[in-house]
Design an enzyme around this catalytic site. Structure first.
Site, short mmCIF file in Angstrom:
data_model
loop_
_atom_site.label_atom_id
_atom_site.label_comp_id
_atom_site.label_asym_id
_atom_site.label_seq_id
_atom_site.Cartn_x
_atom_site.Cartn_y
_atom_site.Cartn_z
N THR A 30 1.75 1.17 -14.20
CA THR A 30 1.20 1.42 -12.87
C THR A 30 2.36 1.55 -11.91
O THR A 30 3.39 0.90 -12.09
CB THR A 30 0.28 0.27 -12.41
OG1 THR A 30 0.06 0.35 -11.00
CG2 THR A 30 0.89 -1.08 -12.71
N CYS A 62 0.68 7.56 -8.62
CA CYS A 62 -0.32 6.60 -9.09
C CYS A 62 -0.74 7.10 -10.46
O CYS A 62 -0.99 8.30 -10.64
CB CYS A 62 -1.51 6.51 -8.16
SG CYS A 62 -2.86 5.50 -8.79
#
Length: 234
Positions: free
Chosen positions: A83, A196
């Site tokens: 992430t 992202c």
């Protein structure tokens, strides 16, 4: 071949992509029936998101540090935080766990600079777009970073948490992202970082007037290279 440690679950949809890309990369490099040696610790994203929401990054970092320690105990040789946003606590994790960390922003900066990009748009969560832990790391490498205006940041962030992290892919949201990317282009961006790990589920190269740099793909490719480094160098 080194064993890759994946700190995943944020969200699990993008962790699936990491697993697939890394195994595809190993098979491409080694052929035959080869697949990656992977240790995965997948956290409950609801717990992480709640800590993000209230700004308790210390607790979020402690949660991920415990997970990273699990990777180490399970035999991983190095680790990836799957992430972008939670690289905010990367230093906290590294201070407690001795596994080498392949930082997603470093991998992305390397690729941008190698391909001659100097001004780049950044899409991600509000944390990634607005705070220094990610942007500053790119800037220190010599890149100029452009982010959407406040309305654009709000929409990009909303789609990530309310749709993509729930596995929802909507054409209307793709169109909103296309508008944001056009605005970044007008602001001088030569390319766009999909900062992202879920955004690549929504926006593809054919959807954008600018080259897209999908951090999930870049991170996974670097993991493959690192895992095979010793084998291929003798």
């Amino acid at each position: 071949m080194k064993t890759i440690g994946l700190l995943g679950g944020m969200s699990w949809e993008s962790t699936v992509t990491y697993y697939r890309l890394i195994n595809e990369g190993i098979k491409q490099r080694l052929g035959g029936l080869h697949s990656a040696k992977i240790v995965l610790v997948s956290v409950d994203f609801a717990e992480v998101e709640q800590l993000q929401h209230v700004g308790d990054w210390q607790a979020a970092g402690a949660l991920l540090t415990d997970a990273a320690a699990g990777l180490q105990k399970a035999g991983a040789d190095f680790m990836l935080i799957c992430t972008n946003t939670m690289h905010k606590v990367a230093a906290q994790i590294q201070s407690q766990v001795s596994l080498p960390l392949l930082h997603i922003a470093d991998a992305t900066a390397d690729k941008l600079l190698a391909e001659g990009v100097s001004t780049v748009g950044l899409l991600g969560t509000r944390f990634t777009m607005e705070q220094d832990f990610y942007k500053q790391r790119l800037i220190e490498r010599g890149l100029t970073v452009v982010v959407p205006d406040d309305a654009g940041r709000s929409e990009v962030n909303r789609v990530i948490y309310d749709e993509l992290c729930l596995g929802q892919i909507r054409e209307s949201s793709r169109q909103q992202y296309q508008k944001v990317i056009r605005d970044l282009q007008h602001a001088g961006a030569e390319a766009v970082i999909l900062g992202c790990t879920e955004i690549g589920l929504l926006v593809r190269a054919q959807d954008s007037p600018l080259p897209l740099y999908d951090t999930t793909e870049i991170h996974a490719k670097i993991a493959v290279q690192y895992a095979l480094e010793c084998d291929e160098n003798g």
